[in-house]
Scaffold this active site. Structure first.
Site, PDB file in Angstrom:
ATOM      1  CE  LYS A   1      -3.309  -2.764   2.358  1.00 36.97           C
ATOM      2  NZ  LYS A   1      -2.619  -3.673   3.285  1.00 36.97           N
ATOM      3  NE  ARG A   2       7.408   1.292   0.025  1.00 34.26           N
ATOM      4  CZ  ARG A   2       8.645   1.489  -0.424  1.00 34.26           C
ATOM      5  NH1 ARG A   2       9.401   2.398   0.113  1.00 34.26           N
ATOM      6  NH2 ARG A   2       9.128   0.750  -1.395  1.00 34.26           N
TER       7      ARG A   2
ATOM      8  CB  CYS B   1      22.797  -6.256 -36.727  1.00 30.18           C
ATOM      9  SG  CYS B   1      21.144  -5.920 -36.067  1.00 30.18           S
TER      10      CYS B   1
ATOM     11  CB  CYS C   1      22.677  -3.202 -33.829  1.00 25.61           C
ATOM     12  SG  CYS C   1      22.829  -4.728 -32.867  1.00 25.61           S
TER      13      CYS C   1
ATOM     14  CG  ASN D   1      22.670  -8.685 -17.558  1.00 22.75           C
ATOM     15  OD1 ASN D   1      22.237  -9.334 -16.613  1.00 22.75           O
ATOM     16  ND2 ASN D   1      23.951  -8.379 -17.678  1.00 22.75           N
TER      17      ASN D   1
ATOM     18  CG  HIS E   1      20.864  -8.046 -31.809  1.00 22.30           C
ATOM     19  ND1 HIS E   1      20.786  -7.731 -33.140  1.00 22.30           N
ATOM     20  CD2 HIS E   1      20.902  -9.400 -31.760  1.00 22.30           C
ATOM     21  CE1 HIS E   1      20.791  -8.827 -33.857  1.00 22.30           C
ATOM     22  NE2 HIS E   1      20.864  -9.867 -33.044  1.00 22.30           N
TER      23      HIS E   1
ATOM     24  CG  HIS F   1      17.745 -24.224 -10.472  1.00 24.13           C
ATOM     25  ND1 HIS F   1      18.588 -25.093  -9.775  1.00 24.13           N
ATOM     26  CD2 HIS F   1      17.975 -22.997  -9.970  1.00 24.13           C
ATOM     27  CE1 HIS F   1      19.282 -24.401  -8.886  1.00 24.13           C
ATOM     28  NE2 HIS F   1      18.940 -23.122  -8.988  1.00 24.13           N
TER      29      HIS F   1
ATOM     30  CG  HIS G   1      18.112  -4.873 -33.837  1.00 22.44           C
ATOM     31  ND1 HIS G   1      19.340  -4.832 -33.209  1.00 22.44           N
ATOM     32  CD2 HIS G   1      17.450  -3.760 -33.409  1.00 22.44           C
ATOM     33  CE1 HIS G   1      19.428  -3.742 -32.456  1.00 22.44           C
ATOM     34  NE2 HIS G   1      18.294  -3.079 -32.550  1.00 22.44           N
TER      35      HIS G   1
ATOM     36  CG  HIS H   1      22.655 -21.027 -10.285  1.00 23.79           C
ATOM     37  ND1 HIS H   1      21.884 -20.246  -9.463  1.00 23.79           N
ATOM     38  CD2 HIS H   1      23.809 -20.327 -10.471  1.00 23.79           C
ATOM     39  CE1 HIS H   1      22.542 -19.132  -9.159  1.00 23.79           C
ATOM     40  NE2 HIS H   1      23.702 -19.155  -9.772  1.00 23.79           N
TER      41      HIS H   1
ATOM     42  CE  LYS I   1      12.837  -4.353  -2.503  1.00 18.23           C
ATOM     43  NZ  LYS I   1      12.455  -3.611  -1.278  1.00 18.23           N
TER      44      LYS I   1
ATOM     45  CD  GLN J   1      27.323 -10.437 -21.045  1.00 19.41           C
ATOM     46  OE1 GLN J   1      28.511 -10.514 -20.819  1.00 19.41           O
ATOM     47  NE2 GLN J   1      26.596  -9.403 -20.666  1.00 19.41           N
TER      48      GLN J   1
ATOM     49  CB  SER K   1      24.990  -1.502 -23.385  1.00 13.31           C
ATOM     50  OG  SER K   1      25.766  -2.666 -23.546  1.00 13.31           O
TER      51      SER K   1
ATOM     52  CG  HIS L   1      23.093  -9.754 -26.308  1.00 14.63           C
ATOM     53  ND1 HIS L   1      22.303  -8.613 -26.298  1.00 14.63           N
ATOM     54  CD2 HIS L   1      24.082  -9.511 -25.404  1.00 14.63           C
ATOM     55  CE1 HIS L   1      22.800  -7.736 -25.447  1.00 14.63           C
ATOM     56  NE2 HIS L   1      23.870  -8.253 -24.878  1.00 14.63           N
TER      57      HIS L   1
HETATM   58  O1  LIG Z   1      11.264   3.090   2.741  1.00 15.08           O
HETATM   59  P1  LIG Z   1      11.777   3.818   1.552  1.00 15.08           P
HETATM   60  O2  LIG Z   1      12.935   4.714   1.852  1.00 15.08           O
HETATM   61  O3  LIG Z   1      10.711   4.510   0.762  1.00 15.08           O
HETATM   62  O4  LIG Z   1      12.321   2.667   0.564  1.00 15.08           O
HETATM   63  C1  LIG Z   1      13.649   2.488   0.161  1.00 15.08           C
HETATM   64  O5  LIG Z   1      14.451   1.900   1.182  1.00 15.08           O
HETATM   65  C2  LIG Z   1      14.073   0.588   1.611  1.00 15.08           C
HETATM   66  C3  LIG Z   1      15.113   0.098   2.590  1.00 15.08           C
HETATM   67  O6  LIG Z   1      16.404   0.145   2.077  1.00 15.08           O
HETATM   68  C4  LIG Z   1      13.936  -0.378   0.425  1.00 15.08           C
HETATM   69  O7  LIG Z   1      13.341  -1.570   0.889  1.00 15.08           O
HETATM   70  C5  LIG Z   1      13.065   0.213  -0.688  1.00 15.08           C
HETATM   71  O8  LIG Z   1      13.094  -0.647  -1.814  1.00 15.08           O
HETATM   72  C6  LIG Z   1      13.614   1.595  -1.061  1.00 15.08           C
HETATM   73  O9  LIG Z   1      12.823   2.179  -2.083  1.00 15.08           O
HETATM   74  O1  LIG Z   2      29.147  -6.837 -20.374  1.00 13.13           O
HETATM   75  P1  LIG Z   2      27.928  -5.971 -20.400  1.00 13.13           P
HETATM   76  O2  LIG Z   2      26.691  -6.700 -20.849  1.00 13.13           O
HETATM   77  O3  LIG Z   2      28.113  -4.693 -21.157  1.00 13.13           O
HETATM   78  O4  LIG Z   2      27.701  -5.537 -18.885  1.00 13.13           O
HETATM   79  C1  LIG Z   2      26.600  -5.857 -18.097  1.00 13.13           C
HETATM   80  O5  LIG Z   2      26.642  -7.203 -17.631  1.00 13.13           O
HETATM   81  C2  LIG Z   2      27.741  -7.530 -16.784  1.00 13.13           C
HETATM   82  C3  LIG Z   2      27.556  -8.952 -16.297  1.00 13.13           C
HETATM   83  O6  LIG Z   2      26.310  -9.155 -15.657  1.00 13.13           O
HETATM   84  C4  LIG Z   2      27.876  -6.567 -15.605  1.00 13.13           C
HETATM   85  O7  LIG Z   2      29.102  -6.806 -14.950  1.00 13.13           O
HETATM   86  C5  LIG Z   2      27.833  -5.112 -16.062  1.00 13.13           C
HETATM   87  O8  LIG Z   2      27.808  -4.260 -14.931  1.00 13.13           O
HETATM   88  C6  LIG Z   2      26.589  -4.892 -16.927  1.00 13.13           C
HETATM   89  O9  LIG Z   2      26.531  -3.562 -17.383  1.00 13.13           O
END
Ligand SMILES: O=P(O)(O)O[C@H]1O[C@H](CO)[C@@H](O)[C@H](O)[C@H]1O
Ligand SMILES: O=P(O)(O)O[C@H]1O[C@H](CO)[C@@H](O)[C@H](O)[C@H]1O
Lengths: 338, 338
Positions: free
Chosen positions: A29-30, A54, A51, A153, A164, A296, A113, A281, A311, A168, A161, A166
């Site tokens: 509710k926050r 590509c 890109c 990611n 496309h 998994h 892409h 993992h 979050k 790693q 960044s 992908h």
């Molecule tokens: O309670 P706040 O300051 O709005 O919320 C912030 O700090 C909390 C504690 O680090 C975190 O859980 C929240 O995700 C963050 O947005």
């Molecule tokens: O190598 P990338 O995809 O540019 O980089 C991204 O993934 C990496 C691995 O999770 C992280 O260390 C980097 O901080 C993130 O920006």
């Protein structure tokens, strides 16, 4: 399910890492007055001349990509891990360090892409799974490499960044922290009970049927009881396998299908190209017998309430322990219904 | 210092948590084409009628703030931890949960909306330190509360939803994960060697003088050898104390002075109001004798290269282990020179 878990702040135990997460069900509710993100749009174009992933384009490192037709793997031009690293040891009083040899690679999932995993055909996703298998085999067999981390990611908010499609693979000499925790828990359980931790866990989840989002013959997708990220999910093979190499042809298709189902549900949840980090993992590749391991794939998506409100894992979470504002059960209910 | 730590990827051991961080010193050359953040501006106005933390304003929960003149503490209107939580136990097969009773409070550092810690007078920062002490005493003495986490999230990028200078205290029944790790390491070291882990560590750091950023008679500020965040730093009392209650008047001033010095350097680094999460780790308040504990304050700032480019802890970092692109030594050199 005890109703206390729906109403009271509580902590839940992660049987895989041995760590706890604080759950604050009443906190939804926050009101949120803080930073918002820009929502992720799908790419409109199949080929982007700018890109570096590509086909046929030139990468930052100067190399040209081939005119690839399915997946394409290359060594990261700015890898965090390098092959020619010496395995030195450094010890000076209380300071301890070790050379970390490794390999960082990039896997393009498709030449197109504009695609993301939820948009791809099952056959093309099976291709991705097979590419992961090939990398796992090759890197796992490389001298001095003892663990292979496959991950993706997705979305700018997750530090990606380039849109496309992908992922790693980072493979390295030491066994990373998270993997070591999961090895220990699974090993202890097997020694104590004679059965597999995740086998028993998914059996219980399938019986209770509260946190299961979807399943087919060989895989189940669920929100783990101890999920940290708001819509964190896990795709688990029903059959215990130490790594992805054990998959039959049918299981590859079933895995691809769960991958597509989950990510489609994600996109539908907040009507956005849903950002996440995902990772597989599995057992280390150091040659030991990891019969306790049940591989998994996990998804850690940052969005909390909408395409623009995430979050923040900051402050308390960094100094004390993970914390979440919605229960795993309510997250599962939402994703299941989509 | 071995020159290998400057050139080769390696992992470093964190003596406090028992975990490793991957350091990739060569990776600073990586071009960044991903998401950038908007840089944080200082607030221009002393009083903001819209701010729910400014004196006399009404908070979201409906209460009015007093016309406070120094610090002001109130219970979080949307706390993640609540006082009336039952300490229930839930165990169902492999699912394990426990009621988590606690208290979440907000601490305004100053009535002045435009200030941040680096802008505050030493006397006013001593006031903040004394407020932390009062909260630690009161919460630590509360029935069923066994740990008190003091922290600050600064900047929108760190999930802080209001620029008014403030921090938080979350106090709870269980001992959080990070604290348990640090208790174990300090305890093991004391049992094995008869001396304090952080005492010995800072002695070594003061001798080597490579990662020390600043110091005065009673405190040292340094980049720990195992730092994870690019400019992560630690303020450590030279004298071993289990918690902040042991501070003499002189030590309170010295602590405030190091707080100001570090955060001023941070602001100067990228010419921005530097975002971070900071937190004080100290002994649990469950009544046991924590003679191994040496409290310290840590800063986890996300910025990597400029006011707008942050380090993403995603993918590999979530699934495997922490990773950083600059060495602790180069970060310390930069901060020291400012
Ligand atoms: O309670 P706040 O300051 O709005 O919320 C912030 O700090 C909390 C504690 O680090 C975190 O859980 C929240 O995700 C963050 O947005
Ligand atoms: O190598 P990338 O995809 O540019 O980089 C991204 O993934 C990496 C691995 O999770 C992280 O260390 C980097 O901080 C993130 O920006």
């Amino acid at each position: 399910m005890s109703s206390q878990l729906k109403t009271h702040p509580h902590r839940r135990y992660n049987i895989l890492t041995g760590e706890w997460v604080l759950v604050s069900p009443h906190r939804t509710k926050r009101p949120w007055q803080g930073k918002t993100e820009s929502s992720s749009k799908k790419q409109a174009i199949i080929y982007d001349p700018e890109c570096y992933l590509c086909p046929t384009n030139t990468r930052i490192g100067g190399e040209d990509n081939p005119d690839y037709k399915s997946t394409f793997v290359f060594k990261n031009d700015f890898g965090a891990l390098l092959e020619d690293t010496p395995l030195f040891e450094y010890k000076e009083g209380l300071l301890l360090a070790e050379g970390e040899k490794g390999i960082s690679k990039v896997i393009c999932f498709s030449p197109n892409h504009s695609l993301t995993i939820p948009d791809m055909e099952i056959a093309d996703l099976v291709n991705v799974v097979e590419t992961w298998q090939n990398e796992f085999t090759e890197l796992g067999n490389t001298k001095d490499i003892n663990y292979v981390q496959i991950f993706e990611n997705k979305g700018a908010i997750m530090g990606c960044s380039n849109p496309h499609p992908h992922g790693q693979v980072w493979a390295q000499h030491s066994i990373p922290t998270e993997v070591e925790k999961k090895t220990n828990s699974q090993k202890n359980y097997l020694e104590k009970t004679g059965s597999g931790l995740l086998e028993d866990y998914i059996e219980q989840e399938l019986n209770e049927d509260i946190r299961v989002i979807s399943q087919n013959k060989s895989f189940v997708t669920l929100i783990p009881f101890w999920a940290v990220w708001p819509y964190e999910a896990m795709i688990v093979p029903k059959r215990k396998m130490a790594n992805i190499l054990g998959l039959t042809d049918k299981e590859k298709v079933d895995f691809a299908e769960q991958l597509k189902t989950l990510t489609q549900k994600y996109d539908a949840l907040f009507d956005t190209s849903f950002p996440y980090s995902s990772g597989i993992h599995q057992a280390p590749t150091d040659g030991s017998n990891y019969k306790e391991w049940h591989w998994h794939m996990s998804f850690y998506p940052p969005l909390l309430r909408s395409a623009t409100v995430k979050k923040f894992m900051v402050g308390y979470e960094m100094f004390a322990m993970a914390q979440r504002d919605i229960t795993a059960e309510s997250a599962a209910e939402k994703l299941k219904s989509l």
